[in-house]
Design a protein around this motif. Structure first.
Motif, PDB file in Angstrom:
ATOM      1  N   ALA A  13      36.821  12.951  45.219  1.00 30.76           N
ATOM      2  CA  ALA A  13      36.726  12.577  46.758  1.00 30.76           C
ATOM      3  C   ALA A  13      35.447  12.077  47.257  1.00 30.76           C
ATOM      4  CB  ALA A  13      37.117  13.928  47.589  1.00 30.76           C
ATOM      5  N   ALA A  14      34.553  12.719  46.616  1.00 32.19           N
ATOM      6  CA  ALA A  14      32.982  12.486  46.793  1.00 32.19           C
ATOM      7  C   ALA A  14      32.964  10.537  46.355  1.00 32.19           C
ATOM      8  CB  ALA A  14      32.060  13.131  46.274  1.00 32.19           C
ATOM      9  N   ALA A  15      33.380  10.645  44.822  1.00 35.30           N
ATOM     10  CA  ALA A  15      33.240   9.223  44.534  1.00 35.30           C
ATOM     11  C   ALA A  15      33.985   8.120  45.422  1.00 35.30           C
ATOM     12  CB  ALA A  15      33.761   9.349  43.026  1.00 35.30           C
ATOM     13  N   ALA A  16      35.037   8.412  45.829  1.00 35.31           N
ATOM     14  CA  ALA A  16      36.027   7.419  46.652  1.00 35.31           C
ATOM     15  C   ALA A  16      35.192   7.134  47.827  1.00 35.31           C
ATOM     16  CB  ALA A  16      37.391   8.291  47.007  1.00 35.31           C
ATOM     17  N   LEU A  17      34.144   7.729  48.105  1.00 34.13           N
ATOM     18  CA  LEU A  17      33.450   7.336  49.575  1.00 34.13           C
ATOM     19  C   LEU A  17      32.407   6.255  49.192  1.00 34.13           C
ATOM     20  CD1 LEU A  17      32.821  11.038  50.879  1.00 34.13           C
ATOM     21  CD2 LEU A  17      34.352   9.567  51.815  1.00 34.13           C
ATOM     22  N   HIS A  18      32.066   6.080  47.859  1.00 35.75           N
ATOM     23  CA  HIS A  18      31.189   5.073  47.398  1.00 35.75           C
ATOM     24  C   HIS A  18      29.686   5.198  48.216  1.00 35.75           C
ATOM     25  CE1 HIS A  18      34.411   3.295  45.564  1.00 35.75           C
ATOM     26  NE2 HIS A  18      35.243   2.859  46.456  1.00 35.75           N
ATOM     27  N   LEU A  19      29.399   6.427  48.292  1.00 27.57           N
ATOM     28  CA  LEU A  19      27.926   6.740  49.049  1.00 27.57           C
ATOM     29  C   LEU A  19      27.052   7.032  47.969  1.00 27.57           C
ATOM     30  CD1 LEU A  19      29.289   8.734  52.267  1.00 27.57           C
ATOM     31  CD2 LEU A  19      28.610   6.265  51.840  1.00 27.57           C
ATOM     32  N   ALA A  20      27.171   6.860  46.683  1.00 21.89           N
ATOM     33  CA  ALA A  20      26.358   7.473  45.648  1.00 21.89           C
ATOM     34  C   ALA A  20      25.089   6.483  45.683  1.00 21.89           C
ATOM     35  CB  ALA A  20      26.941   7.175  44.400  1.00 21.89           C
ATOM     36  N   LEU A  21      24.094   7.174  45.603  1.00 19.71           N
ATOM     37  CA  LEU A  21      22.667   6.413  45.753  1.00 19.71           C
ATOM     38  C   LEU A  21      22.422   6.001  44.495  1.00 19.71           C
ATOM     39  CD1 LEU A  21      20.397   6.200  48.208  1.00 19.71           C
ATOM     40  CD2 LEU A  21      19.147   8.129  47.054  1.00 19.71           C
ATOM     41  N   PRO A  22      22.127   4.476  44.596  1.00 21.28           N
ATOM     42  CA  PRO A  22      22.041   3.716  43.160  1.00 21.28           C
ATOM     43  C   PRO A  22      20.508   4.154  42.579  1.00 21.28           C
ATOM     44  CG  PRO A  22      21.638   2.232  45.258  1.00 21.28           C
ATOM     45  CD  PRO A  22      22.112   3.508  45.821  1.00 21.28           C
ATOM     46  N   VAL A  23      20.565   4.132  41.325  1.00 16.52           N
ATOM     47  CA  VAL A  23      19.278   4.367  40.540  1.00 16.52           C
ATOM     48  C   VAL A  23      18.309   3.101  40.642  1.00 16.52           C
ATOM     49  CG1 VAL A  23      18.317   5.186  38.318  1.00 16.52           C
ATOM     50  CG2 VAL A  23      20.652   5.769  39.202  1.00 16.52           C
ATOM     51  N   PRO A  24      17.232   3.223  40.966  1.00 16.48           N
ATOM     52  CA  PRO A  24      16.143   2.245  40.980  1.00 16.48           C
ATOM     53  C   PRO A  24      16.466   1.435  39.670  1.00 16.48           C
ATOM     54  CG  PRO A  24      15.014   3.833  41.740  1.00 16.48           C
ATOM     55  CD  PRO A  24      16.570   4.597  41.154  1.00 16.48           C
ATOM     56  N   GLU A  25      15.901   0.217  39.542  1.00 18.02           N
ATOM     57  CA  GLU A  25      16.037  -0.577  38.275  1.00 18.02           C
ATOM     58  C   GLU A  25      14.406  -0.627  37.671  1.00 18.02           C
ATOM     59  OE1 GLU A  25      17.513  -4.510  38.261  1.00 18.02           O
ATOM     60  OE2 GLU A  25      19.528  -3.899  39.090  1.00 18.02           O
ATOM     61  N   LEU A  26      14.203   0.217  36.716  1.00 23.68           N
ATOM     62  CA  LEU A  26      12.892   0.220  36.255  1.00 23.68           C
ATOM     63  C   LEU A  26      12.631  -0.504  34.973  1.00 23.68           C
ATOM     64  CD1 LEU A  26      12.254   3.932  36.302  1.00 23.68           C
ATOM     65  CD2 LEU A  26      11.516   2.486  38.137  1.00 23.68           C
ATOM     66  N   PRO A  27      11.415  -1.199  34.624  1.00 25.93           N
ATOM     67  CA  PRO A  27      11.273  -1.716  33.450  1.00 25.93           C
ATOM     68  C   PRO A  27      11.534  -0.704  32.273  1.00 25.93           C
ATOM     69  CG  PRO A  27       9.415  -1.940  35.173  1.00 25.93           C
ATOM     70  CD  PRO A  27      10.233  -0.918  35.471  1.00 25.93           C
ATOM     71  N   PRO A  28      11.457  -1.076  30.892  1.00 24.76           N
ATOM     72  CA  PRO A  28      11.733  -0.505  29.863  1.00 24.76           C
ATOM     73  C   PRO A  28      10.648   0.774  29.864  1.00 24.76           C
ATOM     74  CG  PRO A  28      12.396  -2.575  29.359  1.00 24.76           C
ATOM     75  CD  PRO A  28      11.669  -2.638  30.813  1.00 24.76           C
ATOM     76  N   LEU A  29      10.930   1.676  29.247  1.00 21.76           N
ATOM     77  CA  LEU A  29       9.628   2.794  28.949  1.00 21.76           C
ATOM     78  C   LEU A  29       8.373   2.344  28.544  1.00 21.76           C
ATOM     79  CD1 LEU A  29      11.874   5.579  27.664  1.00 21.76           C
ATOM     80  CD2 LEU A  29      10.263   6.000  29.483  1.00 21.76           C
TER      81      LEU A  29
END
Length: 287
Positions: free
Chosen positions: A131-147
């Motif tokens: 039900a939570a996933a269906a809301l599409h409110l997940a906070l996106p992970v920042p795009e980081l450079p490789p380690l």
């Protein structure tokens, strides 16, 4: 409940011993000092571990929400976490806990907290998660450079680590775009982010997340305001148990006013799941 392992530095640093009166003795490790006192996230984990022990018999061993008011700067050495179960419920229990130290025989409160604990495994089930996933409110992970393209925080100059020895506790790799303050060129966007793990590769868990939300340098560094930024209040929310591997941590601020700033933190585990969030109110560094 089985005894907590002490193989890792973090577990030794947050270890507590129960007293018959509901209090827990701790020894605050000097390796977690930053600026004018012991790091607030580490202290929150010490308190969180004591609350976990207090609630062990109930099965409520995971922090969901911990709100802390920082009353005075803690120093390395002996401390006591005083605990009182405010409510013992079916899904959640709430504990009031105060970390105190004695100075010249006088009891000095350092941090006062109210913590709500439960069982994170029981909180997640297929129905509610879908039900939570269906809301599409997940906070996106920042795009980081490789380690390998990020900056290792423990490589800070020796003169900086004298006042921040806790940097050696972390394997943090900062996104260069948010770390140019280290060479006098802050972006002034109010964001610091990077990859996070503990220096000895100790896997993260819900108690460790209480420390992670205060592990990066103050976001005011990116505003061109270096210096110690004492926390007045911090509320941490643990959303899920983290998967093994590198976490992603982002600190940001939107407001600096009245000599204070707010700092929001988001933490994602290696699978991209949001596992912790926090907001704190802290003093603007003096320049």
């Amino acid at each position: 409940m089985p005894e907590r392992p002490t193989t890792y530095e973090f577990d030794r640093g947050i270890a507590v011993t129960a007293h018959p009166d509901g209090g827990y003795a701790a020894e605050l490790d000097p390796g977690w000092v930053v600026g004018g006192g012991v790091n607030g996230g580490y202290l929150l984990a010490v308190i969180g571990n004591a609350v976990r022990e207090r609630l062990a018999a109930s099965g409520h061993v995971d922090p969901f929400s911990v709100s802390a008011h920082y009353l005075s700067a803690s120093v390395p050495g002996p401390a006591t976490v005083e605990t009182e179960v405010v409510r013992a419920g079916g899904r959640f229990s709430t504990v009031a806990a105060t970390l105190v130290q004695h100075v010249d025989g006088v009891r000095v409160p350092r941090i006062s907290t109210l913590a709500t604990y439960g069982d994170l495994d029981a909180a997640h089930d297929a129905t509610t998660d879908a039900a939570a996933a269906a809301l599409h409110l997940a906070l996106p992970v920042p795009e980081l450079p490789p380690l390998e393209e990020c900056l290792l925080s423990s490589d800070a100059p020796p003169e900086f680590k004298v006042v921040a020895p806790l940097l050696d506790r972390f394997g943090t790799r900062l996104d260069p775009a948010t770390a140019m303050w280290a060479v006098g060129k802050p972006s002034r966007n109010g964001v610091i982010q990077g990859w996070f793990e503990l220096a000895d590769h100790r896997p993260l868990d819900p108690i460790a997340l209480l420390m992670v939300v205060d592990a990066l340098p103050p976001v005011t560094f990116d505003l061109g305001m270096p210096g110690w930024a004492p926390t007045l209040e911090l509320t941490a929310h643990v959303r899920a148990k983290p998967a093994p591997g590198w976490a992603v941590v982002r600190h940001c601020t939107r407001t600096v006013a009245g000599g204070l700033f707010e700092e929001d933190c988001d933490v994602w585990d290696s699978t991209g799941t949001l596992v912790a969030q926090s907001r704190q109110l802290a003093l603007q560094p003096r320049t």
